[in-house]
Design a protein around this motif. Structure first.
Motif, PDB file in Angstrom:
ATOM      1  N   GLY A  74      49.772  45.082  28.726  1.00  0.00           N
ATOM      2  CA  GLY A  74      49.343  46.483  28.794  1.00  0.00           C
ATOM      3  C   GLY A  74      48.292  46.830  27.744  1.00  0.00           C
ATOM      4  O   GLY A  74      47.471  47.728  27.935  1.00  0.00           O
ATOM      5  N   MET A  75      48.324  46.106  26.627  1.00  0.00           N
ATOM      6  CA  MET A  75      47.345  46.369  25.561  1.00  0.00           C
ATOM      7  C   MET A  75      46.009  45.686  25.820  1.00  0.00           C
ATOM      8  O   MET A  75      45.049  45.893  25.080  1.00  0.00           O
ATOM      9  N   GLY A  76      45.980  44.815  26.821  1.00  0.00           N
ATOM     10  CA  GLY A  76      44.730  44.111  27.110  1.00  0.00           C
ATOM     11  C   GLY A  76      44.708  42.673  26.633  1.00  0.00           C
ATOM     12  O   GLY A  76      43.686  41.986  26.753  1.00  0.00           O
ATOM     13  N   LEU A  77      45.829  42.213  26.090  1.00  0.00           N
ATOM     14  CA  LEU A  77      45.892  40.807  25.694  1.00  0.00           C
ATOM     15  C   LEU A  77      46.112  39.951  26.935  1.00  0.00           C
ATOM     16  O   LEU A  77      46.850  40.340  27.838  1.00  0.00           O
ATOM     17  N   LYS A  78      45.466  38.788  26.983  1.00  0.00           N
ATOM     18  CA  LYS A  78      45.457  38.017  28.222  1.00  0.00           C
ATOM     19  C   LYS A  78      46.224  36.705  28.145  1.00  0.00           C
ATOM     20  O   LYS A  78      46.424  36.053  29.163  1.00  0.00           O
ATOM     21  N   SER A  79      46.577  36.294  26.917  1.00  0.00           N
ATOM     22  CA  SER A  79      47.154  34.958  26.827  1.00  0.00           C
ATOM     23  C   SER A  79      48.203  34.840  25.729  1.00  0.00           C
ATOM     24  O   SER A  79      48.042  35.409  24.646  1.00  0.00           O
ATOM     25  N   VAL A  80      49.262  34.112  26.028  1.00  0.00           N
ATOM     26  CA  VAL A  80      50.284  33.808  25.022  1.00  0.00           C
ATOM     27  C   VAL A  80      50.430  32.292  24.895  1.00  0.00           C
ATOM     28  O   VAL A  80      50.140  31.544  25.835  1.00  0.00           O
ATOM     29  N   LEU A  81      50.833  31.870  23.724  1.00  0.00           N
ATOM     30  CA  LEU A  81      51.041  30.438  23.444  1.00  0.00           C
ATOM     31  C   LEU A  81      52.487  30.291  22.983  1.00  0.00           C
ATOM     32  O   LEU A  81      52.876  30.864  21.961  1.00  0.00           O
ATOM     33  N   LEU A  82      53.279  29.551  23.759  1.00  0.00           N
ATOM     34  CA  LEU A  82      54.730  29.543  23.531  1.00  0.00           C
ATOM     35  C   LEU A  82      55.200  28.396  22.626  1.00  0.00           C
ATOM     36  O   LEU A  82      54.782  27.249  22.786  1.00  0.00           O
ATOM     37  N   PHE A  83      56.100  28.762  21.724  1.00  0.00           N
ATOM     38  CA  PHE A  83      56.814  27.805  20.868  1.00  0.00           C
ATOM     39  C   PHE A  83      58.292  28.150  20.951  1.00  0.00           C
ATOM     40  O   PHE A  83      58.645  29.336  20.896  1.00  0.00           O
ATOM     41  N   VAL A  84      59.153  27.168  21.060  1.00  0.00           N
ATOM     42  CA  VAL A  84      60.582  27.491  21.088  1.00  0.00           C
ATOM     43  C   VAL A  84      61.300  26.831  19.915  1.00  0.00           C
ATOM     44  O   VAL A  84      60.877  25.800  19.398  1.00  0.00           O
ATOM     45  N   LYS A  85      62.392  27.475  19.516  1.00  0.00           N
ATOM     46  CA  LYS A  85      63.247  26.902  18.476  1.00  0.00           C
ATOM     47  C   LYS A  85      64.410  26.221  19.188  1.00  0.00           C
ATOM     48  O   LYS A  85      65.241  26.874  19.802  1.00  0.00           O
ATOM     49  N   SER A  86      64.420  24.917  19.087  1.00  0.00           N
ATOM     50  CA  SER A  86      65.452  24.148  19.764  1.00  0.00           C
ATOM     51  C   SER A  86      66.702  24.073  18.885  1.00  0.00           C
ATOM     52  O   SER A  86      66.602  24.029  17.666  1.00  0.00           O
ATOM     53  N   LYS A  87      67.874  24.049  19.535  1.00  0.00           N
ATOM     54  CA  LYS A  87      69.124  23.922  18.774  1.00  0.00           C
ATOM     55  C   LYS A  87      69.219  22.528  18.157  1.00  0.00           C
ATOM     56  O   LYS A  87      68.815  21.538  18.782  1.00  0.00           O
ATOM     57  N   ASP A  88      69.818  22.457  16.977  1.00  0.00           N
ATOM     58  CA  ASP A  88      69.940  21.180  16.279  1.00  0.00           C
ATOM     59  C   ASP A  88      70.615  20.110  17.139  1.00  0.00           C
ATOM     60  O   ASP A  88      70.209  18.953  17.138  1.00  0.00           O
ATOM     61  N   GLU A  89      71.659  20.513  17.883  1.00  0.00           N
ATOM     62  CA  GLU A  89      72.407  19.496  18.656  1.00  0.00           C
ATOM     63  C   GLU A  89      71.588  18.922  19.819  1.00  0.00           C
ATOM     64  O   GLU A  89      71.961  17.914  20.406  1.00  0.00           O
ATOM     65  N   LEU A  90      70.453  19.552  20.131  1.00  0.00           N
ATOM     66  CA  LEU A  90      69.610  19.023  21.212  1.00  0.00           C
ATOM     67  C   LEU A  90      68.501  18.114  20.677  1.00  0.00           C
ATOM     68  O   LEU A  90      67.745  17.520  21.442  1.00  0.00           O
ATOM     69  N   LYS A  91      68.412  18.015  19.353  1.00  0.00           N
ATOM     70  CA  LYS A  91      67.335  17.198  18.774  1.00  0.00           C
ATOM     71  C   LYS A  91      67.754  15.733  18.694  1.00  0.00           C
ATOM     72  O   LYS A  91      68.885  15.417  18.340  1.00  0.00           O
TER      73      LYS A  91
END
Ligand code: PBG
Length: 324
Positions: free
Chosen positions: A69-86
């Motif tokens: 809505g503000m006019g931004l066109k792009s996002v770049l995603l980073f996720v925090k993975s749980k320790d037990e999945l590493k």
């Protein structure tokens, strides 16, 4: 006094200054990095990044709607993975029901027009906190590239518009392009972190994702900050291998590199105005040592002036507000 040329004529009033300004920021310039957490209704401020948050997916989706809505066109995603999945293979990175894959789907469902980019590197999923697979204390290149191809394809399957490999392994752009082609993802782009330096300024980001390397540093894959020409080599090779956009990272301490790369390639250049650059402005502003709003616009304009066609920045929302 007689002067043939008076340069101050073009600076005499706001009107003429606006008319001759060479570099103008717009919301189209920005890519917004987002940190995503498991759970619901969770909003955690990142200690070293005041007023920046790691949000659960429900809150993230609301944020993305607001950004569009503000006019931004792009996002770049980073996720925090749980320790037990590493683990050392990083296999959670291509789990089709993983947090990243669910996030891509949820964001594209909610705001289909938003251009979704995803970070591709194993560090959030690695028990060693390195961007690749570790063997005998080394970060092994070729096996890591195979993992990054699987990761990229799974992001494309989930609906990502562009994958952004930030790992600095050799040959990964060509391998990812081939993987995408073979799986018929002919519209999925690649934004290569081509000139990514081993920098102390990533510290706050590693707090955000709890992804600091468990041993050693990243100097065997990220670039030495003493080097300039090598950045052009990296960028040209990535373009050759199929990158649609090349990136320079960090931003502000590397504006010479931005210009070097901009002059070397004919694809758009993006620049990552990284976590440590954000933290420095915030810290100085909190102490009343600089004017935060002015520092934000001056910094982002400098990056664009240096040759950055796109800027990934934690200040994107602030900048759009300041520009309007
Ligand atoms: C992970 C990655 C990092 C950043 C983006 N992707 C950290 C690192 O390489 O250690 C840093 C972003 C920032 O500092 O804002 N491959």
């Amino acid at each position: 006094m007689y002067l043939q040329r008076r340069n101050r004529i073009l600076r005499i009033s706001p009107a003429i200054r606006d008319m001759v300004r060479e570099t103008i920021l717009t919301p189209n310039d920005f890519i917004v990095p987002l940190f995503i957490d498991e759970g619901e209704n969770i909003k955690t401020e990142i200690a070293s990044m005041p007023n920046y948050y790691r949000n659960s997916l429900d809150i993230t989706v609301k944020e993305v709607k607001e950004m569009w809505g503000m006019g931004l066109k792009s996002v770049l995603l980073f996720v925090k993975s749980k320790d037990e999945l590493k683990d050392n293979t990083g296999k959670e990175a291509w789990n089709k029901d993983g947090l990243m894959q669910r996030s891509i789907k949820a964001i594209k469902d909610a705001v289909p027009e938003m251009y979704v980019m995803t970070d591709v590197a194993l560090d959030p999923y690695s028990s060693y906190g390195h961007d690749g697979i570790v063997k005998d204390g080394q970060i092994v290149n070729d096996e890591t590239v195979e993992a990054l191809v699987k990761m990229s394809i799974s992001h494309a399957e989930a609906g990502a518009d562009m994958v952004a490999p930030s790992d600095m392994m050799d040959g990964r752009i060509g391998a990812i392009r081939k993987g995408l082609e073979e799986n018929n993802f002919i519209n999925t782009g690649i934004m290569a972190y081509s000139a990514k330096y081993a920098s102390c300024f990533y510290g706050p980001f590693r707090d955000a994702l709890d992804s600091a390397p468990g041993f050693g540093d990243k100097k065997t894959y990220q670039m030495d900050y003493g080097n300039r020409i090598e950045a052009a080599k990296e960028a040209l090779m990535d373009v050759e291998e199929g990158a649609d956009i090349v990136m320079v990272k960090p931003g502000l301490p590397y504006l010479d590199i931005v210009r070097e790369v901009k002059n070397a390639v004919t694809v758009p250049v993006s620049v990552y105005n990284i976590s440590g650059e954000y933290a420095m402005i915030k810290a100085a502003a909190q102490r009343g040592w600089i004017d935060e709003n002015k520092a934000i616009l001056e910094t982002l304009t400098s990056i664009k002036r240096a040759g950055g066609d796109l800027i990934a920045t934690y200040f994107a929302k602030d900048a759009v507000r300041l520009l309007s």
